[in-house]
Design a protein around this motif. Structure first.
Motif, PDB file in Angstrom:
ATOM      1  N   HIS A 194     -44.386  60.463 -79.291  1.00 16.06           N
ATOM      2  CA  HIS A 194     -45.009  59.153 -79.408  1.00 16.06           C
ATOM      3  C   HIS A 194     -44.830  58.281 -78.171  1.00 16.06           C
ATOM      4  CE1 HIS A 194     -44.534  60.326 -83.660  1.00 16.06           C
ATOM      5  NE2 HIS A 194     -45.784  59.919 -83.670  1.00 16.06           N
ATOM      6  N   ASP A 195     -43.807  58.554 -77.401  1.00 18.81           N
ATOM      7  CA  ASP A 195     -43.524  57.708 -76.244  1.00 18.81           C
ATOM      8  C   ASP A 195     -43.759  58.509 -74.965  1.00 18.81           C
ATOM      9  OD1 ASP A 195     -42.426  56.158 -74.210  1.00 18.81           O
ATOM     10  OD2 ASP A 195     -40.879  55.344 -75.512  1.00 18.81           O
ATOM     11  N   LEU A 196     -44.957  58.370 -74.401  1.00 19.13           N
ATOM     12  CA  LEU A 196     -45.308  59.153 -73.218  1.00 19.13           C
ATOM     13  C   LEU A 196     -44.450  58.802 -72.015  1.00 19.13           C
ATOM     14  CD1 LEU A 196     -49.196  59.409 -73.443  1.00 19.13           C
ATOM     15  CD2 LEU A 196     -47.457  61.020 -74.212  1.00 19.13           C
ATOM     16  N   LYS A 197     -44.030  57.549 -71.899  1.00 18.48           N
ATOM     17  CA  LYS A 197     -43.177  57.161 -70.770  1.00 18.48           C
ATOM     18  C   LYS A 197     -41.832  57.881 -70.865  1.00 18.48           C
ATOM     19  CE  LYS A 197     -41.415  53.275 -68.133  1.00 18.48           C
ATOM     20  NZ  LYS A 197     -41.722  53.917 -66.864  1.00 18.48           N
ATOM     21  N   MET A 198     -41.253  57.906 -72.054  1.00 14.15           N
ATOM     22  CA  MET A 198     -39.978  58.589 -72.237  1.00 14.15           C
ATOM     23  C   MET A 198     -40.140  60.100 -71.975  1.00 14.15           C
ATOM     24  SD  MET A 198     -37.448  58.495 -75.548  1.00 14.15           S
ATOM     25  CE  MET A 198     -37.474  56.714 -75.593  1.00 14.15           C
ATOM     26  N   LEU A 199     -41.242  60.663 -72.433  1.00 13.36           N
ATOM     27  CA  LEU A 199     -41.513  62.078 -72.196  1.00 13.36           C
ATOM     28  C   LEU A 199     -41.655  62.356 -70.700  1.00 13.36           C
ATOM     29  CD1 LEU A 199     -42.089  64.906 -73.303  1.00 13.36           C
ATOM     30  CD2 LEU A 199     -44.472  64.206 -73.608  1.00 13.36           C
ATOM     31  N   GLU A 200     -42.372  61.482 -70.002  1.00 10.26           N
ATOM     32  CA  GLU A 200     -42.533  61.630 -68.556  1.00 10.26           C
ATOM     33  C   GLU A 200     -41.178  61.613 -67.852  1.00 10.26           C
ATOM     34  OE1 GLU A 200     -45.201  59.536 -65.125  1.00 10.26           O
ATOM     35  OE2 GLU A 200     -44.026  58.180 -66.382  1.00 10.26           O
ATOM     36  N   GLU A 201     -40.323  60.670 -68.220  1.00 11.92           N
ATOM     37  CA  GLU A 201     -38.999  60.556 -67.596  1.00 11.92           C
ATOM     38  C   GLU A 201     -38.154  61.798 -67.874  1.00 11.92           C
ATOM     39  OE1 GLU A 201     -37.995  58.251 -65.415  1.00 11.92           O
ATOM     40  OE2 GLU A 201     -40.030  57.460 -65.589  1.00 11.92           O
ATOM     41  N   LEU A 202     -38.216  62.307 -69.092  1.00  9.13           N
ATOM     42  CA  LEU A 202     -37.461  63.513 -69.434  1.00  9.13           C
ATOM     43  C   LEU A 202     -37.949  64.703 -68.620  1.00  9.13           C
ATOM     44  CD1 LEU A 202     -35.349  64.918 -71.244  1.00  9.13           C
ATOM     45  CD2 LEU A 202     -37.214  65.373 -72.852  1.00  9.13           C
ATOM     46  N   LEU A 203     -39.262  64.863 -68.517  1.00  9.52           N
ATOM     47  CA  LEU A 203     -39.809  65.984 -67.745  1.00  9.52           C
ATOM     48  C   LEU A 203     -39.409  65.900 -66.271  1.00  9.52           C
ATOM     49  CD1 LEU A 203     -43.340  66.298 -69.382  1.00  9.52           C
ATOM     50  CD2 LEU A 203     -41.380  67.859 -69.649  1.00  9.52           C
ATOM     51  N   LYS A 204     -39.371  64.682 -65.718  1.00  8.11           N
ATOM     52  CA  LYS A 204     -38.924  64.508 -64.326  1.00  8.11           C
ATOM     53  C   LYS A 204     -37.471  64.960 -64.168  1.00  8.11           C
ATOM     54  CE  LYS A 204     -41.798  60.538 -63.025  1.00  8.11           C
ATOM     55  NZ  LYS A 204     -41.742  59.072 -62.763  1.00  8.11           N
ATOM     56  N   GLN A 205     -36.625  64.574 -65.128  1.00  7.18           N
ATOM     57  CA  GLN A 205     -35.208  64.905 -65.056  1.00  7.18           C
ATOM     58  C   GLN A 205     -34.955  66.403 -65.200  1.00  7.18           C
ATOM     59  OE1 GLN A 205     -32.960  62.422 -67.783  1.00  7.18           O
ATOM     60  NE2 GLN A 205     -34.201  60.646 -67.250  1.00  7.18           N
ATOM     61  N   LEU A 206     -35.819  67.086 -65.927  1.00  7.36           N
ATOM     62  CA  LEU A 206     -35.621  68.510 -66.190  1.00  7.36           C
ATOM     63  C   LEU A 206     -36.441  69.411 -65.261  1.00  7.36           C
ATOM     64  CD1 LEU A 206     -35.656  68.420 -70.092  1.00  7.36           C
ATOM     65  CD2 LEU A 206     -33.676  68.487 -68.564  1.00  7.36           C
ATOM     66  N   LYS A 207     -37.095  68.823 -64.284  1.00  3.67           N
ATOM     67  CA  LYS A 207     -38.037  69.552 -63.416  1.00  3.67           C
ATOM     68  C   LYS A 207     -37.460  70.848 -62.850  1.00  3.67           C
ATOM     69  CE  LYS A 207     -40.907  69.139 -59.352  1.00  3.67           C
ATOM     70  NZ  LYS A 207     -41.042  68.478 -58.086  1.00  3.67           N
ATOM     71  N   ASP A 208     -36.304  70.816 -62.296  1.00  4.59           N
ATOM     72  CA  ASP A 208     -35.741  71.999 -61.632  1.00  4.59           C
ATOM     73  C   ASP A 208     -34.657  72.675 -62.470  1.00  4.59           C
ATOM     74  OD1 ASP A 208     -37.379  71.748 -59.339  1.00  4.59           O
ATOM     75  OD2 ASP A 208     -36.070  70.146 -58.585  1.00  4.59           O
ATOM     76  N   THR A 209     -34.793  72.606 -63.788  1.00  3.04           N
ATOM     77  CA  THR A 209     -33.835  73.251 -64.684  1.00  3.04           C
ATOM     78  C   THR A 209     -34.546  74.335 -65.480  1.00  3.04           C
ATOM     79  OG1 THR A 209     -34.197  71.848 -66.627  1.00  3.04           O
ATOM     80  CG2 THR A 209     -32.679  71.005 -64.948  1.00  3.04           C
ATOM     81  N   ASP A 210     -33.773  75.080 -66.231  1.00 11.56           N
ATOM     82  CA  ASP A 210     -34.357  76.114 -67.089  1.00 11.56           C
ATOM     83  C   ASP A 210     -34.426  75.648 -68.543  1.00 11.56           C
ATOM     84  OD1 ASP A 210     -31.662  76.132 -67.646  1.00 11.56           O
ATOM     85  OD2 ASP A 210     -31.437  78.308 -67.544  1.00 11.56           O
TER      86      ASP A 210
END
Length: 113
Positions: free
Chosen positions: A88-104
């Motif tokens: 429901h919160d695209l901003k929160m989802l965007e921030e999470l995806l940025k933080q996990l970008k180079d992880t598995d």
């Protein structure tokens, strides 16, 4: 209504009419009017209208991520660590995806996303 209004607010949009209605509805629940079926129906209709306005506001906030269109996605889980997030919160989802970008770590959300 409160949650969706909050998601819109986190993206910088708000409508004071929504907040006013939330106060009105909470007061209604503690009043004698709550015992009157016709007053209940009236309040429910108003709730639907304010809910529509709230979803409209959230949609306006989310359009900065582009026009939302149905997409085909993988539905088979991948092995490994994961996070399940409400969509429901695209901003929160965007921030999470940025933080996990180079992880598995895999990110899963529900179908309305």
């Amino acid at each position: 209504i409160s949650a969706y209004a909050d998601h819109a607010l986190m993206q910088g949009l708000e409508n004071k009419e929504i907040y006013s209605f939330i106060h009105e509805a909470l007061y209604f629940l503690t009043s004698k009017n709550c015992e009157d079926i016709s007053k209940n129906l009236e309040m429910l209709m108003k709730c639907g209208l304010v809910n529509y306005k709230t979803m409209e506001l959230l949609h306006q906030a989310n359009t900065k991520y582009g026009v939302q269109t149905p997409q085909s996605v993988l539905t088979k889980p991948e092995e490994g660590k994961c996070i399940m997030i409400s969509g429901h919160d695209l901003k929160m989802l965007e921030e999470l995806l940025k933080q996990l970008k180079d992880t598995d770590i895999n990110v899963y959300t529900h179908g309305e996303m």
